[in-house]
Every structure is written in C-alpha cells, then in structure tokens.
Design an enzyme around this catalytic site. Structure first.
Site, PDB file in Angstrom:
ATOM      1  N   ASP A 137      48.955  30.738  43.525  1.00  0.00           N
ATOM      2  CA  ASP A 137      47.725  29.943  45.248  1.00  0.00           C
ATOM      3  C   ASP A 137      47.023  28.654  44.322  1.00  0.00           C
ATOM      4  O   ASP A 137      48.014  28.461  42.738  1.00  0.00           O
ATOM      5  CB  ASP A 137      46.611  30.565  44.535  1.00  0.00           C
ATOM      6  CG  ASP A 137      46.057  31.386  44.054  1.00  0.00           C
ATOM      7  OD1 ASP A 137      46.112  31.084  42.803  1.00  0.00           O
ATOM      8  OD2 ASP A 137      44.811  32.624  43.383  1.00  0.00           O
ATOM      9  N   CYS A 193      47.633  33.685  40.038  1.00  0.00           N
ATOM     10  CA  CYS A 193      46.567  33.430  40.669  1.00  0.00           C
ATOM     11  C   CYS A 193      45.214  32.660  39.309  1.00  0.00           C
ATOM     12  O   CYS A 193      45.285  32.808  37.758  1.00  0.00           O
ATOM     13  CB  CYS A 193      46.469  34.363  41.285  1.00  0.00           C
ATOM     14  SG  CYS A 193      45.789  36.471  40.732  1.00  0.00           S
ATOM     15  N   GLY A 194      43.582  32.830  40.290  1.00  0.00           N
ATOM     16  CA  GLY A 194      43.074  32.961  38.885  1.00  0.00           C
ATOM     17  C   GLY A 194      43.056  33.998  37.689  1.00  0.00           C
ATOM     18  O   GLY A 194      42.629  33.326  36.909  1.00  0.00           O
ATOM     19  N   THR A 195      42.762  34.892  38.128  1.00  0.00           N
ATOM     20  CA  THR A 195      42.835  36.115  37.001  1.00  0.00           C
ATOM     21  C   THR A 195      44.464  36.902  36.508  1.00  0.00           C
ATOM     22  O   THR A 195      44.531  37.273  36.029  1.00  0.00           O
ATOM     23  CB  THR A 195      42.114  37.189  37.413  1.00  0.00           C
ATOM     24  OG1 THR A 195      42.457  37.314  38.768  1.00  0.00           O
ATOM     25  CG2 THR A 195      40.739  36.830  38.154  1.00  0.00           C
ATOM     26  N   GLY A 196      44.961  36.549  38.189  1.00  0.00           N
ATOM     27  CA  GLY A 196      46.343  37.265  38.034  1.00  0.00           C
ATOM     28  C   GLY A 196      46.263  38.822  38.850  1.00  0.00           C
ATOM     29  O   GLY A 196      47.099  39.890  38.468  1.00  0.00           O
ATOM     30  N   GLY A 218      44.886  39.324  41.610  1.00  0.00           N
ATOM     31  CA  GLY A 218      45.433  40.057  43.153  1.00  0.00           C
ATOM     32  C   GLY A 218      46.275  40.045  43.693  1.00  0.00           C
ATOM     33  O   GLY A 218      47.295  40.535  43.733  1.00  0.00           O
ATOM     34  N   ASN A 264      58.060  50.961  30.888  1.00  0.00           N
ATOM     35  CA  ASN A 264      58.053  50.999  32.202  1.00  0.00           C
ATOM     36  C   ASN A 264      59.090  49.960  33.226  1.00  0.00           C
ATOM     37  O   ASN A 264      58.879  49.292  34.300  1.00  0.00           O
ATOM     38  CB  ASN A 264      56.520  50.180  32.729  1.00  0.00           C
ATOM     39  CG  ASN A 264      55.661  50.644  32.206  1.00  0.00           C
ATOM     40  OD1 ASN A 264      54.859  50.064  31.414  1.00  0.00           O
ATOM     41  ND2 ASN A 264      55.172  51.991  31.378  1.00  0.00           N
TER      42      ASN A 264
HETATM   43  C1  RB5 Z   1      40.776  32.562  44.002  1.00  0.00           C
HETATM   44  O1  RB5 Z   1      39.627  31.815  44.213  1.00  0.00           O
HETATM   45  C2  RB5 Z   1      41.036  33.883  43.530  1.00  0.00           C
HETATM   46  O2  RB5 Z   1      40.452  35.176  44.073  1.00  0.00           O
HETATM   47  C3  RB5 Z   1      42.727  34.362  42.896  1.00  0.00           C
HETATM   48  O3  RB5 Z   1      43.291  33.231  43.138  1.00  0.00           O
HETATM   49  C4  RB5 Z   1      43.050  35.456  42.137  1.00  0.00           C
HETATM   50  O4  RB5 Z   1      41.546  35.612  40.785  1.00  0.00           O
HETATM   51  C5  RB5 Z   1      42.722  36.769  43.203  1.00  0.00           C
HETATM   52  O5  RB5 Z   1      43.325  37.799  42.302  1.00  0.00           O
END
Ligand code: RB5
Length: 148
Positions: A8, A65-68, A70, A99
C-alpha cells in the site's frame, strides 16, 4: 521461483527497495502495485497477490504495508495461502520449515532495510521440512478451508 509483490502507500518505499534487491539477486518478480503515495486500501493489494500465489505453482508473495499486519491478515483469507508477518529472520525461517508459508508480510515503517534483506533472504532460501507432523497440521488447515 517467481515473486509476486505489492504494497500500500505505507509500504511503497520499501517495495521499491525490495524490487532492486530481488533484481540484484536475479529473482524474477511481478509488481502488482501500488505505484503512488496516494492512500489506498491494503486488502485490495493483499488479495490480488494472494489469489495469484494460490493459483500458480512455484510462486511466492511479498506484501508490504505500514506494519505488515493488515496485509498478512487479508492474505490469509485466501484458500491455500499461509502468510507470515515476520519481524525477524528466525520467525521467517521457521515459518518456512514448519508452516510452508507462501506469503511474507513485511513492515514498511520504522524498520531497518538490512533486517528486511535478511528476512527476505532466509524466507526465500529455506525449504519446507516436509516432515509428517507439519504436513498433517497444514492439512488440518486445508481441510478447514475446504469446508467453508
Ligand atoms: C496504513 O496507514 C496502515 O494502516 C497500513 O499500512 C497497515 O499498517 C495496516 O496494517
């Protein structure tokens, strides 16, 4: 092996670095976006990559993504996908051995690139153990998916 990757907006910067890294390692990849910093919804990208990985043998997915988190949650909703959000090389490695993970979720924000490279390396290079107990446990997940 072919890597399908996506991010994202929060993972875009890291995705671009990962592409360069894969190219240097001569690993074939396909980029399914995003390609701008405009805010997008991570499930759209995670599901696209996960569907492709689930349908094609010898492919693996990398999602940023920001944290991996989502991306990994969304990818795991697709039948046949076993996605790990890995923050260290050990969890990446064990996720392959035990796994047979086929998707790697990475954290794009506040995380050192050198660590990311180690995680990717070990995740791509480590084979599934193929041990009976691990096959059996994965089969339980598969059987559950097929009932739904
Ligand atoms: C976007 O701001 C953030 O929520 C997304 O990148 C991610 O970290 C979601 O888990």
């Amino acid at each position: 092996m072919r890597v399908i990757l996506a991010s994202d907006h929060a993972g875009l910067r890291l995705k671009e670095k990962i592409k360069k890294y894969l190219a240097r390692k001569k690993i074939e990849y396909e980029d399914l976006g995003t390609n701008s910093f405009k805010s997008v919804d991570y499930p759209d990208y995670a599901l696209k990559v996960a569907e492709k990985v689930a349908k094609n043998n010898n492919t693996r997915g990398i999602l940023v993504c920001g944290t991996g988190t989502g991306m990994t949650i969304a990818a795991n909703k697709v039948k046949g996908i076993r996605a790990v959000a890995a923050y260290d090389a050990y969890s990446a490695k064990m996720s392959r051995i035990d796994n047979d993970t086929n998707v790697l979720g990475l954290r794009g924000r506040f995380f050192p690139l050198e660590k990311i490279k180690k995680i990717i390396n070990v995740w791509l290079d480590t084979p599934f153990s193929g041990e009976k107990r691990h096959k059996w446990r994965i089969k339980k997940i598969r059987d559950y998916e097929m009932k739904r």
